[in-house]
Design a protein around this motif. Structure first.
Motif, PDB file in Angstrom:
ATOM      1  N   TYR A  77     -35.523 -43.619  46.091  1.00 51.08           N
ATOM      2  CA  TYR A  77     -36.642 -42.677  46.072  1.00 51.08           C
ATOM      3  C   TYR A  77     -36.198 -41.313  45.559  1.00 51.08           C
ATOM      4  O   TYR A  77     -35.123 -40.825  45.915  1.00 51.08           O
ATOM      5  N   PHE A  78     -37.064 -40.700  44.730  1.00 50.57           N
ATOM      6  CA  PHE A  78     -36.839 -39.336  44.260  1.00 50.57           C
ATOM      7  C   PHE A  78     -38.110 -38.534  44.493  1.00 50.57           C
ATOM      8  O   PHE A  78     -39.213 -38.982  44.150  1.00 50.57           O
ATOM      9  N   ALA A  79     -37.975 -37.351  45.080  1.00 48.36           N
ATOM     10  CA  ALA A  79     -39.111 -36.491  45.390  1.00 48.36           C
ATOM     11  C   ALA A  79     -39.713 -35.900  44.119  1.00 48.36           C
ATOM     12  O   ALA A  79     -39.042 -35.785  43.084  1.00 48.36           O
ATOM     13  N   GLN A  80     -40.967 -35.524  44.223  1.00 42.98           N
ATOM     14  CA  GLN A  80     -41.702 -34.974  43.083  1.00 42.98           C
ATOM     15  C   GLN A  80     -41.086 -33.708  42.506  1.00 42.98           C
ATOM     16  O   GLN A  80     -41.262 -33.419  41.328  1.00 42.98           O
ATOM     17  N   ASP A  81     -40.372 -32.955  43.320  1.00 46.86           N
ATOM     18  CA  ASP A  81     -39.770 -31.708  42.842  1.00 46.86           C
ATOM     19  C   ASP A  81     -38.260 -31.828  42.634  1.00 46.86           C
ATOM     20  O   ASP A  81     -37.569 -30.831  42.503  1.00 46.86           O
ATOM     21  N   ASP A  82     -37.751 -33.051  42.558  1.00 45.98           N
ATOM     22  CA  ASP A  82     -36.309 -33.275  42.368  1.00 45.98           C
ATOM     23  C   ASP A  82     -35.979 -33.239  40.877  1.00 45.98           C
ATOM     24  O   ASP A  82     -35.814 -34.272  40.232  1.00 45.98           O
ATOM     25  N   TRP A  83     -35.889 -32.048  40.331  1.00 52.55           N
ATOM     26  CA  TRP A  83     -35.648 -31.884  38.893  1.00 52.55           C
ATOM     27  C   TRP A  83     -34.222 -32.254  38.509  1.00 52.55           C
ATOM     28  O   TRP A  83     -33.902 -32.329  37.327  1.00 52.55           O
ATOM     29  N   MET A  84     -33.359 -32.517  39.496  1.00 50.36           N
ATOM     30  CA  MET A  84     -31.991 -32.950  39.217  1.00 50.36           C
ATOM     31  C   MET A  84     -31.851 -34.475  39.290  1.00 50.36           C
ATOM     32  O   MET A  84     -30.760 -35.007  39.126  1.00 50.36           O
ATOM     33  N   ALA A  85     -32.947 -35.181  39.525  1.00 49.37           N
ATOM     34  CA  ALA A  85     -32.911 -36.647  39.567  1.00 49.37           C
ATOM     35  C   ALA A  85     -32.449 -37.165  38.209  1.00 49.37           C
ATOM     36  O   ALA A  85     -32.770 -36.584  37.172  1.00 49.37           O
ATOM     37  N   PRO A  86     -31.691 -38.259  38.186  1.00 48.73           N
ATOM     38  CA  PRO A  86     -31.195 -38.785  36.908  1.00 48.73           C
ATOM     39  C   PRO A  86     -32.312 -39.111  35.921  1.00 48.73           C
ATOM     40  O   PRO A  86     -32.138 -38.950  34.718  1.00 48.73           O
ATOM     41  N   ILE A  87     -33.463 -39.520  36.416  1.00 49.51           N
ATOM     42  CA  ILE A  87     -34.565 -39.877  35.516  1.00 49.51           C
ATOM     43  C   ILE A  87     -35.263 -38.662  34.923  1.00 49.51           C
ATOM     44  O   ILE A  87     -36.120 -38.806  34.056  1.00 49.51           O
ATOM     45  N   ALA A  88     -34.877 -37.442  35.358  1.00 52.66           N
ATOM     46  CA  ALA A  88     -35.458 -36.222  34.806  1.00 52.66           C
ATOM     47  C   ALA A  88     -34.762 -35.798  33.522  1.00 52.66           C
ATOM     48  O   ALA A  88     -35.157 -34.837  32.877  1.00 52.66           O
ATOM     49  N   SER A  89     -33.725 -36.518  33.144  1.00 59.51           N
ATOM     50  CA  SER A  89     -32.940 -36.168  31.966  1.00 59.51           C
ATOM     51  C   SER A  89     -33.096 -37.215  30.870  1.00 59.51           C
ATOM     52  O   SER A  89     -32.960 -38.411  31.130  1.00 59.51           O
ATOM     53  N   GLY A  90     -33.343 -36.761  29.669  1.00 60.24           N
ATOM     54  CA  GLY A  90     -33.452 -37.676  28.536  1.00 60.24           C
ATOM     55  C   GLY A  90     -32.165 -38.425  28.268  1.00 60.24           C
ATOM     56  O   GLY A  90     -32.182 -39.547  27.756  1.00 60.24           O
ATOM     57  N   SER A  91     -31.036 -37.844  28.629  1.00 55.95           N
ATOM     58  CA  SER A  91     -29.755 -38.521  28.388  1.00 55.95           C
ATOM     59  C   SER A  91     -29.480 -39.616  29.419  1.00 55.95           C
ATOM     60  O   SER A  91     -28.544 -40.379  29.266  1.00 55.95           O
ATOM     61  N   ASN A  92     -30.293 -39.679  30.460  1.00 55.47           N
ATOM     62  CA  ASN A  92     -30.095 -40.676  31.509  1.00 55.47           C
ATOM     63  C   ASN A  92     -31.383 -41.456  31.767  1.00 55.47           C
ATOM     64  O   ASN A  92     -31.591 -41.980  32.847  1.00 55.47           O
ATOM     65  N   ALA A  93     -32.243 -41.503  30.770  1.00 54.49           N
ATOM     66  CA  ALA A  93     -33.562 -42.114  30.937  1.00 54.49           C
ATOM     67  C   ALA A  93     -33.465 -43.611  31.181  1.00 54.49           C
ATOM     68  O   ALA A  93     -32.641 -44.291  30.585  1.00 54.49           O
ATOM     69  N   PRO A  94     -34.335 -44.124  32.056  1.00 54.96           N
ATOM     70  CA  PRO A  94     -34.351 -45.573  32.276  1.00 54.96           C
ATOM     71  C   PRO A  94     -34.916 -46.299  31.069  1.00 54.96           C
ATOM     72  O   PRO A  94     -35.638 -45.716  30.259  1.00 54.96           O
ATOM     73  N   ALA A  95     -34.605 -47.572  30.946  1.00 54.83           N
ATOM     74  CA  ALA A  95     -35.122 -48.370  29.828  1.00 54.83           C
ATOM     75  C   ALA A  95     -36.623 -48.609  29.970  1.00 54.83           C
ATOM     76  O   ALA A  95     -37.337 -48.710  28.979  1.00 54.83           O
ATOM     77  N   THR A  96     -37.101 -48.681  31.214  1.00 56.44           N
ATOM     78  CA  THR A  96     -38.493 -49.028  31.467  1.00 56.44           C
ATOM     79  C   THR A  96     -39.070 -48.138  32.555  1.00 56.44           C
ATOM     80  O   THR A  96     -38.404 -47.857  33.547  1.00 56.44           O
TER      81      THR A  96
END
Length: 160
Positions: A77-96
């Motif tokens: 789980y990642f909170a709505q304001d977690d701008w440091m979450a890995p999925i918030a970065s284009g370099s660490n974007a999930p495939a889907t």
């Protein structure tokens, strides 16, 4: 702070009706032991509670895993304001990324490039990533999926 895993799948819930579909996806990913990032908006939480009767004692990975019965630790789980979450970065974007259910407000904000929370930011990254793949003439061999939203005008009933 514990290390954050790279996750190839993100599931986000927004405030549209359809929480049982998202719940089915969560259970499928957990049954198949597929690690995934989980995001839920405040409105999505309200809809989940109303439509399924589920609720969390707190918004944390551990609490949400207990509610969904994720004994294998697949849900992150990642909170709505977690701008440091890995999925918030284009370099660490999930495939889907799956947004289920997707509210009209969410679709409108993403379509207009507005990223005011983590769900919208993650969706914006997915769109940018897909756009870059197209402009590079699809030199990568990844598969591209698109969501098509069909909107149908309601027929006005006239009094007889």
């Amino acid at each position: 702070m514990p290390a954050r895993p790279h996750l190839d799948l993100t599931l986000a819930m927004t405030g549209a009706s359809g929480a049982p579909y998202a719940l089915r996806l969560v259970r499928h990913f957990c049954d198949e032991k597929i690690p995934f990032a989980f995001l839920i908006s405040n409105a999505g939480y309200t809809v989940l509670t109303v439509e399924t009767g589920l609720s969390f004692t707190e918004f944390s990975t551990a609490a949400i895993r207990r509610v969904f019965g994720d004994d294998d630790g697949c849900l992150h789980y990642f909170a709505q304001d977690d701008w440091m979450a890995p999925i918030a970065s284009g370099s660490n974007a999930p495939a889907t990324m799956i947004v289920c259910p997707a509210s009209g407000g969410f679709i409108g904000r993403v379509a207009n490039g507005i990223s005011s929370n983590l769900i919208e930011r993650a969706a914006d990254i997915q769109i940018k990533k897909r756009s870059e793949e197209h402009t590079s003439e699809l030199q990568s061999h990844s598969f591209i999926s698109y969501a098509v939203f069909c909107l149908k005008k309601k027929k006005k009933h006239t009094a007889s």
